[in-house]
Design a protein around this motif. Structure first.
Motif, PDB file in Angstrom:
ATOM      1  N   VAL A   1     -25.996   4.254  40.257  1.00  0.00           N
ATOM      2  CA  VAL A   1     -24.962   5.186  40.707  1.00  0.00           C
ATOM      3  C   VAL A   1     -25.606   6.500  41.145  1.00  0.00           C
ATOM      4  O   VAL A   1     -25.287   7.055  42.214  1.00  0.00           O
ATOM      5  CB  VAL A   1     -23.929   5.416  39.588  1.00  0.00           C
ATOM      6  N   LEU A   2     -26.530   7.009  40.321  1.00  0.00           N
ATOM      7  CA  LEU A   2     -27.159   8.286  40.662  1.00  0.00           C
ATOM      8  C   LEU A   2     -28.020   8.178  41.916  1.00  0.00           C
ATOM      9  O   LEU A   2     -28.121   9.136  42.695  1.00  0.00           O
ATOM     10  CB  LEU A   2     -28.010   8.771  39.490  1.00  0.00           C
ATOM     11  N   ARG A   3     -28.664   7.048  42.115  1.00  0.00           N
ATOM     12  CA  ARG A   3     -29.554   6.910  43.261  1.00  0.00           C
ATOM     13  C   ARG A   3     -28.785   6.691  44.558  1.00  0.00           C
ATOM     14  O   ARG A   3     -29.237   7.114  45.631  1.00  0.00           O
ATOM     15  CB  ARG A   3     -30.520   5.737  43.040  1.00  0.00           C
ATOM     16  N   THR A   4     -27.666   6.022  44.498  1.00  0.00           N
ATOM     17  CA  THR A   4     -26.958   5.611  45.718  1.00  0.00           C
ATOM     18  C   THR A   4     -25.782   6.502  46.070  1.00  0.00           C
ATOM     19  O   THR A   4     -25.242   6.383  47.172  1.00  0.00           O
ATOM     20  CB  THR A   4     -26.470   4.170  45.566  1.00  0.00           C
ATOM     21  N   VAL A   5     -25.331   7.371  45.179  1.00  0.00           N
ATOM     22  CA  VAL A   5     -24.165   8.194  45.485  1.00  0.00           C
ATOM     23  C   VAL A   5     -24.513   9.178  46.611  1.00  0.00           C
ATOM     24  O   VAL A   5     -25.592   9.798  46.633  1.00  0.00           O
ATOM     25  CB  VAL A   5     -23.685   8.943  44.216  1.00  0.00           C
ATOM     26  N   LEU A   6     -23.636   9.315  47.587  1.00  0.00           N
ATOM     27  CA  LEU A   6     -23.852  10.215  48.715  1.00  0.00           C
ATOM     28  C   LEU A   6     -23.356  11.620  48.380  1.00  0.00           C
ATOM     29  O   LEU A   6     -22.600  11.835  47.428  1.00  0.00           O
ATOM     30  CB  LEU A   6     -23.122   9.683  49.945  1.00  0.00           C
TER      31      LEU A   6
ATOM     32  N   LEU B   1     -17.420   2.443  36.922  1.00  0.00           N
ATOM     33  CA  LEU B   1     -17.756   3.427  37.936  1.00  0.00           C
ATOM     34  C   LEU B   1     -18.655   2.821  39.008  1.00  0.00           C
ATOM     35  O   LEU B   1     -18.456   3.063  40.206  1.00  0.00           O
ATOM     36  CB  LEU B   1     -18.449   4.617  37.263  1.00  0.00           C
ATOM     37  N   GLU B   2     -19.630   2.038  38.582  1.00  0.00           N
ATOM     38  CA  GLU B   2     -20.538   1.431  39.560  1.00  0.00           C
ATOM     39  C   GLU B   2     -19.793   0.462  40.471  1.00  0.00           C
ATOM     40  O   GLU B   2     -20.033   0.414  41.692  1.00  0.00           O
ATOM     41  CB  GLU B   2     -21.671   0.706  38.825  1.00  0.00           C
ATOM     42  N   GLN B   3     -18.872  -0.294  39.908  1.00  0.00           N
ATOM     43  CA  GLN B   3     -18.104  -1.245  40.723  1.00  0.00           C
ATOM     44  C   GLN B   3     -17.229  -0.518  41.730  1.00  0.00           C
ATOM     45  O   GLN B   3     -17.101  -0.933  42.889  1.00  0.00           O
ATOM     46  CB  GLN B   3     -17.274  -2.138  39.815  1.00  0.00           C
ATOM     47  N   ARG B   4     -16.588   0.587  41.299  1.00  0.00           N
ATOM     48  CA  ARG B   4     -15.739   1.355  42.219  1.00  0.00           C
ATOM     49  C   ARG B   4     -16.575   1.949  43.355  1.00  0.00           C
ATOM     50  O   ARG B   4     -16.201   1.884  44.535  1.00  0.00           O
ATOM     51  CB  ARG B   4     -15.024   2.473  41.455  1.00  0.00           C
ATOM     52  N   LEU B   5     -17.704   2.558  42.993  1.00  0.00           N
ATOM     53  CA  LEU B   5     -18.551   3.169  44.014  1.00  0.00           C
ATOM     54  C   LEU B   5     -19.082   2.118  44.986  1.00  0.00           C
ATOM     55  O   LEU B   5     -19.109   2.342  46.204  1.00  0.00           O
ATOM     56  CB  LEU B   5     -19.713   3.897  43.343  1.00  0.00           C
ATOM     57  N   GLN B   6     -19.501   0.968  44.449  1.00  0.00           N
ATOM     58  CA  GLN B   6     -20.031  -0.079  45.313  1.00  0.00           C
ATOM     59  C   GLN B   6     -18.961  -0.624  46.243  1.00  0.00           C
ATOM     60  O   GLN B   6     -19.213  -0.884  47.427  1.00  0.00           O
ATOM     61  CB  GLN B   6     -20.625  -1.211  44.462  1.00  0.00           C
ATOM     62  N   LYS B   7     -17.736  -0.752  45.740  1.00  0.00           N
ATOM     63  CA  LYS B   7     -16.642  -1.231  46.584  1.00  0.00           C
ATOM     64  C   LYS B   7     -16.330  -0.224  47.679  1.00  0.00           C
ATOM     65  O   LYS B   7     -16.088  -0.589  48.842  1.00  0.00           O
ATOM     66  CB  LYS B   7     -15.408  -1.478  45.711  1.00  0.00           C
TER      67      LYS B   7
END
Length: 891
Positions: free
Chosen positions: A618-623, A669-675
Motif C-alpha cells: 500500500v505504501l509503495r503503490t499509493v499515488l 485497505l489493500e484490496q480497496r486500493l488495488q480495485k
C-alpha cells in the motif's frame, strides 16, 4: 465260515464208526486221529485269522461237560484214551500259549519295518483281548472238569497246566495295565498325524510329557526296553511325517530355496525333539511324589535315536547339496569390470555350466533320496561334491585375480559383497583369509586419511571462524553431521570386515588397526561433544532475549514494516529439527521449549509477513492523489500496529487476538486500493480504444478513396462509442469514490477527479492527433498518387480546402456538444479540450493548405481558371469524367 461248515459235515461222517464197517481197526483209528487233528488245525487257523488264539479241545471232550467231579465213580466213567488226549491237548495248549506270551512289541522294529507308536498301541490292545480269550477258555467248565480228571488220575501235566494258567493270568494283568496307561497317548499321536509337519514342534513336549507319566505310573511299562521301543516308534513317526512333508520326488527338482527351507525346518523340529527328550530325561524326578523312588532313563540315547540320527545324516547330505547348488547358482550373476573383467566373467560362466551339468543328475534320477537304504544317491552325492571342490579351487583363483585388480577398498568391498555367500565355502574362505593383511593395510591408510581430513577441517574452521559445511544446513547440526559422515566413512569398512567369514582381527597388526580406529572415534566424539556443549550453553540466553523483542520493526525513513523474528531463533528451530533426526544428543531445555512452539511461531511469522507485505505494498503503490483519501485509515492502522512495534513480543500470550483486527484492516485497505487502481487502468484502456482514425480509406488498397459523404456516419459511430465509454467511466469513478471512502465535496476528491480528467483529456488529444496524422500522412504533392477522397464539385469550389480541414472542426464541435449534453465533464474542461485541439488542428490544417496551394501553382490550369486563387480540379487528358477534389496521399 465255509471251513467250519465243512468240518461240521465231514467230521461226524468220518468219525462215525458205523461208516468204518469192514475197515481194519488200525485204519479206522488212524482216520479218526487224522480227522481230529485236522479239526484242531482248522480251529487254530480260524482263531489266527480273527486275531485270537483258540485252544482246540481233545476228541471226546464233550463227555466232560456233564460229569460231576464229586462222584466217586468219576474215573470209571472216563476212558484212559480220553485222559491221554487231554494230556496231549495240554501240551498243544502250552505251545500255543507260549507263542503268545513270547510275542513282544519290539518284533516289528527287529524286522526293520519301522513301526509307529500306533503299532505299539494296537499290539497291547490286541494282546490284552487275546489273553482275555485264552484265560476264558482255560477257565471254562469243561476245561476245569478235564483238569479235575487229570488230578484224580494223578497226571504229571496238572502242574504244567497250572503254571500255564498262572502265566496267562500274569501276562493278562500286564497287558491290561499297559493298555490302560497307553490310552492317553492316542490323542497326542493323532494330533501330530493331523497337522502339517512344519507345525509339529509345539506338540512334541506334550507327547513326551505323556510318555514320562506312563513311565512313572505304569507298573509293567516302566522298563527301559519298552520305553526305548516306544521312543523309537515315535522317532519313526516323526521321520514318516517328515518324508511326507519334504516330498522326496521333488526335493532336488523344485525350487532350491524352498526345498532348503523345508529341510532346515525338518532339522529344527527333529533336533527340538532330541532336545526335549534330554530335558525330560533330566527332569524325570518332577513326576514322582516326594519320597518316592526315582527310576531314571539310564539307557543310552543311541538306542532311541539310532534311525533318527541316520535320517539326520541323510538330511545333512541333502542340505549340503541344496546349499552348494544355491551358492553356485550365483555364479550366473557374477560379472567383473576392468581390463580383465570379460575374461574372468567367462571363466565363472564356464564353472556355472559345469555345475548345472553335475546337478542335473539328481533331477534325472528316480530314486528316493531320503531312503536310508539307497546307496546310489550317496554315490551320486560324492561324485557331485568332487566336481564342486574343483569348481571351488578355480573360483578361488578367479577371486584372487579380481582382488588384485581392484583399485581401492570400495571396489574390494563390492567384490566381497558379490562373493559373500561363496566366501563361506572352505576353499573360498581360505583364499579370502590370505587377503586379510592387504585389507588391514588399506583400512589403516583410510584411517590416516580420515585423521588428515579432520585436521584440515578444524584448521579451516579456526581460520575462517566457522567450519566449511554443506549448503542450507545450520551451523551446529551441519558440523555434527560432518562428524557423523566422517565417522561413517571409517565405520563402514569395519562392518565389512566383520562380515568376512573367518576373518579375525586378533593378530598384532589387526590390534594396531583397531587401536587407530578407536582413537579416531574418540577424537570425533570429543569434537561432537564440544560443539554440542558450546551451543547448548549459549542457546538459552540468546533465545530468551530474542523472544522478548517486539513482533514488528519499522524503517524510520521509508516507514515500511518487517517481521522482527530474529535469525537466531530460526537457527535454533533448524538446529533442533536436524538434531532430533540425527540423534546427536539431548536437546537443551530452552531449545526444546522453543521447538515445541514451532508451529505457532511459523503460523504467526507467516501471518505477520503477509500483513507486512500487504501494508508495504500500500505504501509503495499509493499515488499522491490517492494518499489524502487513504490517510485517515493509514493513521488508524499505524496506531494499531504501534502495539506490535512496542509492547507485543513473541512470548506474549494471545498475540493473535491483538493482531487479527489490524490484519483484516490492512488486507481490506489493500484490496480497496488495488480495485481503485484496476478501475483507473480500465479508464485508461477505454480512452486508448479511441486511438484510431475517424475517416479511413474504404479498403486497404491505395486506389481506394475516402468518401466525405460518410463523414457524418463516421462521426455518429465515434460519438456512440465515446458516449458508451463515458457512461462506463462515470460508473468507475463512482465506484472508486465508494472504494476510497471519499466525500464528494472534499478537496482531496476534487484533486482525484482532476487526475481522472487529465487521463480522459489525454485520450481525446491522442484520438484527435491520430485522425489528423492519418490525413497528413495520406496527402501530398505527388499527382501520380491515387486520390484519398472523392467529392462531386457542384458550383463554386472556393471553399473546398477549408472543408477538408473542417473535419477537425466538426470533430471538436462534436466534443463540445457531447460534453455539454452528457454532463460528463465541466464546460471549462471541454473548452480546454477544444483549445488544445485547435492547437493541434490549426498547424495541421495550415500545412495541408500550403501543400495544396503549392501543388496548384505548378499545375497547368485551364484558361477559364487562370486568374482564380482557388484549388482547381485536374482531369486526365482525353477523358470526360465528373470533376473531383484530389487530396493526395503521401509516398
Amino acid at each position: 465260515m465255509p471251513s467250519s461248515g465243512c468240518l461240521t459235515v465231514i467230521v461226524p461222517i468220518l468219525t462215525n464208526r458205523r461208516n468204518h464197517q469192514g475197515w481194519p481197526r488200525v485204519v479206522s483209528q488212524d482216520i479218526i486221529h487224522h480227522v481230529h487233528s485236522l479239526k484242531s488245525t482248522v480251529f487254530k487257523v480260524i482263531g489266527q485269522v480273527n486275531g485270537k488264539t483258540l485252544l482246540p479241545l481233545p476228541a471226546g471232550s464233550e463227555r466232560f461237560e456233564n460229569i460231576d467231579p464229586k462222584n466217586e465213580n468219576f474215573l470209571e466213567l472216563i476212558n484212559k484214551s480220553l485222559v491221554h488226549a487231554t494230556e496231549s491237548a495240554i501240551i498243544d495248549w502250552s505251545q500255543q500259549v507260549q507263542r503268545v506270551l513270547k510275542k513282544e512289541s519290539s518284533e516289528p522294529l527287529l524286522r526293520g519295518t519301522n513301526p509307529t507308536p500306533r503299532v505299539e498301541l494296537e499290539f497291547w490292545k490286541s494282546r490284552c483281548a487275546d489273553l482275555e480269550g485264552i484265560h476264558s477258555q482255560l477257565t471254562s467248565r469243561r476245561v476245569r472238569n478235564m483238569l479235575e480228571v487229570l488230578e484224580r488220575a494223578q497226571s504229571i501235566f496238572v502242574p504244567a497246566f497250572q503254571n500255564m494258567l498262572m502265566d496267562v493270568e500274569a501276562a493278562l494283568s500286564e497287558a491290561q495295565d499297559i493298555d490302560l496307561h497307553l490310552a492317553p497317548l492316542q490323542q497326542p499321536l493323532e494330533d501330530i498325524e493331523a497337522v502339517e509337519f512344519s507345525k509339529v514342534k509345539p506338540l512334541l513336549v506334550p507327547l513326551l510329557h505323556v510318555v514320562c507319566w506312563i513311565w512313572v505310573t505304569s507298573k509293567h511299562y516302566s522298563v527301559p526296553l519298552r520305553v526305548v521301543v516306544l521312543l523309537q516308534e515315535i522317532c519313526n513317526l516323526l521321520i514318516q511325517q517328515a518324508v511326507v512333508y519334504l516330498c522326496p520326488e521333488d526335493l532336488l527338482r523344485g525350487e532350491m530355496e524352498e526345498s532348503l527351507g523345508k529341510v532346515q525346518t525338518v532339522f529344527d523340529i527333529l533336533n527340538t525333539f532330541k532336545g526335549a527328550f534330554e530335558e525330560r530325561r533330566e527332569n524325570l524326578h518332577v513326576y514322582y511324589e516326594p519320597g518316592q523312588e526315582v527310576r531314571e532313563w539310564d539307557f543310552h540315547t543311541r538306542l532311541v535315536f539310532a534311525r533318527l540320527d541316520s535320517f539326520l545324516q541323510r538330511l545333512e547330505m541333502v542340505k549340503g547339496l541344496l546349499s552348494t547348488a544355491l551358492d553356485l547358482t550365483q555364479l550366473e550373476k557374477i560379472e567383473f569390470g576392468g581390463m580383465k573383467g570379460k575374461a574372468l566373467s567367462q571363466q565363472v560362466l564356464d564353472m556355472y555350466e559345469e555345475f548345472q551339468e553335475g546337478y542335473q543328475v539328481f533331477s534325472e534320477r528316480t530314486y528316493d533320496c531320503l531312503d536310508l537304504a539307497n546307496v546310489e544317491f550317496v554315490q551320486d552325492a560324492l561324485d557331485f561334491q568332487q566336481k564342486v571342490q574343483d569348481i571351488d579351487r578355480r573360483l578361488g583363483a578367479v577371486f584372487s585375480r579380481a582382488f588384485s585388480d581392484a583399485p581401492d577398498m570400495e571396489h574390494i568391498f563390492k567384490l566381497l559383497a558379490m562373493f559373500r555367500n561363496l566366501l563361506e565355502r572352505p576353499a573360498m574362505a581360505a583364499v579370502a583369509a590370505d587377503k586379510v593383511p592387504v585389507l588391514l593395510s588399506m583400512f589403516s591408510t583410510a584411517l590416516e586419511q580420515a585423521r588428515l581430513t579432520y585436521t584440515r577441517h578444524t584448521q579451516t574452521g579456526l581460520q575462517l571462524g566457522f567450519p566449511p559445511l554443506h549448503k542450507n544446513v545450520p551451523p551446529v547440526a551441519g558440523a555434527l553431521g560432518w562428524a557423523q559422515e566422517l565417522r561413517a566413512r571409517i565405520q563402514r569398512p569395519l562392518e565389512h570386515f566383520r562380515h568376512i567369514p573367518g576373518l579375525s582381527l586378533d593378530s598384532a597388526r589387526g590390534r594396531r588397526v583397531l587401536q587407530k580406529y578407536e582413537e579416531m572415534i574418540q577424537l570425533l566424539d570429543r569434537y561432537q561433544e564440544k560443539l554440542y556443549l558450546d551451543w547448548s550453553q549459549t542457546v538459552s540466553e540468546e533465545s530468551q532475549y530474542n523472544l522478548t523483542q517486539p513482533l514488528i520493526r519499522r524503517d524510520p525513513q521509508t516507514k515500511l514494516i518487517s517481521v522482527n523474528f530474529d535469525p537466531q531463533l530460526v537457527s535454533v528451530l533448524r538446529e533442533v529439527s536436524y538434531l532430533r533426526g540425527s540423534g546427536a544428543g539431548a536437546i537443551p531445555p530452552a531449545a526444546a521449549e522453543i521447538y515445541s512452539c514451532k508451529e505457532s511461531f511459523w503460523q504467526l511469522v507467516a501471518s505477520l509477513e503477509l500483513m507486512g507485505n500487504t501494508y508495504n505494498k500500500v505504501l509503495r503503490t499509493v499515488l499522491e492523489v490517492e494518499y489524502p483519501l487513504l490517510q485517515g485509515r493509514l493513521q488508524d492502522i499505524d496506531s494499531k500496529l504501534r502495539e506490535a512495534e512496542e509492547t507485543l513480543t513473541w512470548k506474549t500470550e494471545g498475540v493473535w487476538d491483538h493482531l487479527s483486527g489490524v490484519m483484516g484492516d490492512v488486507c481490506d485497505l489493500e484490496q480497496r486500493l488495488q480495485k481503485a487502481k484496476d478501475n483507473v487502468e480500465e479508464i485508461q484502456s477505454i480512452v486508448h480504444s479511441w486511438q484510431s482514425p475517424i475517416f479511413e480509406r474504404r479498403d486497404p488498397k491505395k486506389e481506394s478513396v475516402l468518401s466525405l459523404e460518410e463523414c457524418q456516419e463516421c462521426l455518429e459511430r465515434r460519438y456512440s462509442l465515446v458516449r458508451e465509454a463515458g457512461q462506463r467511466i462515470h460508473s468507475l469513478v463512482k465506484e472508486n469514490q465508494s472504494l476510497l471512502l471519499a466525500e464528494p465535496a472534499s478537496d482531496a476528491w476534487k484533486v482525484y477527479l482532476d487526475y481522472v480528467d487529465e487521463i480522459v483529456l489525454d485520450g481525446f488529444f491522442t484520438a484527435i492527433e491520430c485522425s489528423l496524422k492519418y490525413l497528413l500522412e495520406n496527402t501530398g504533392d505527388a499527382w501520380s498518387l491515387s486520390p484519398v477522397a472523392a467529392q462531386p464539385l457542384q458550383g463554386d469550389i472556393s471553399g473546398c480546402a477549408p472543408s477538408c480541414s473542417g473535419v477537425v472542426l466538426v470533430f471538436l464541435a462534436f466534443l463540445w456538444h457531447w460534453s455539454l449534453q452528457e454532463g460528463r465533464v465541466t464546460p471549462s474542461l471541454v473548452t480546454g479540450w477544444l483549445r488544445g485541439g485547435m492547437e493541434v488542428a490549426v498547424p495541421c490544417l495550415q500545412g495541408l493548405m500550403e501543400k495544396d496551394i503549392e501543388a496548384s501553382s505548378t499545375r497547368h490550369l485551364p484558361p477559364s481558371h487562370a486568374q482564380s486563387n482557388r484549388v482547381a480540379p485536374s482531369f486526365p487528358c482525353g477523358e470526360s469524367q465528373e470533376p473531383v477534389l484530389l487530396l493526395r496521399g503521401t509516398k
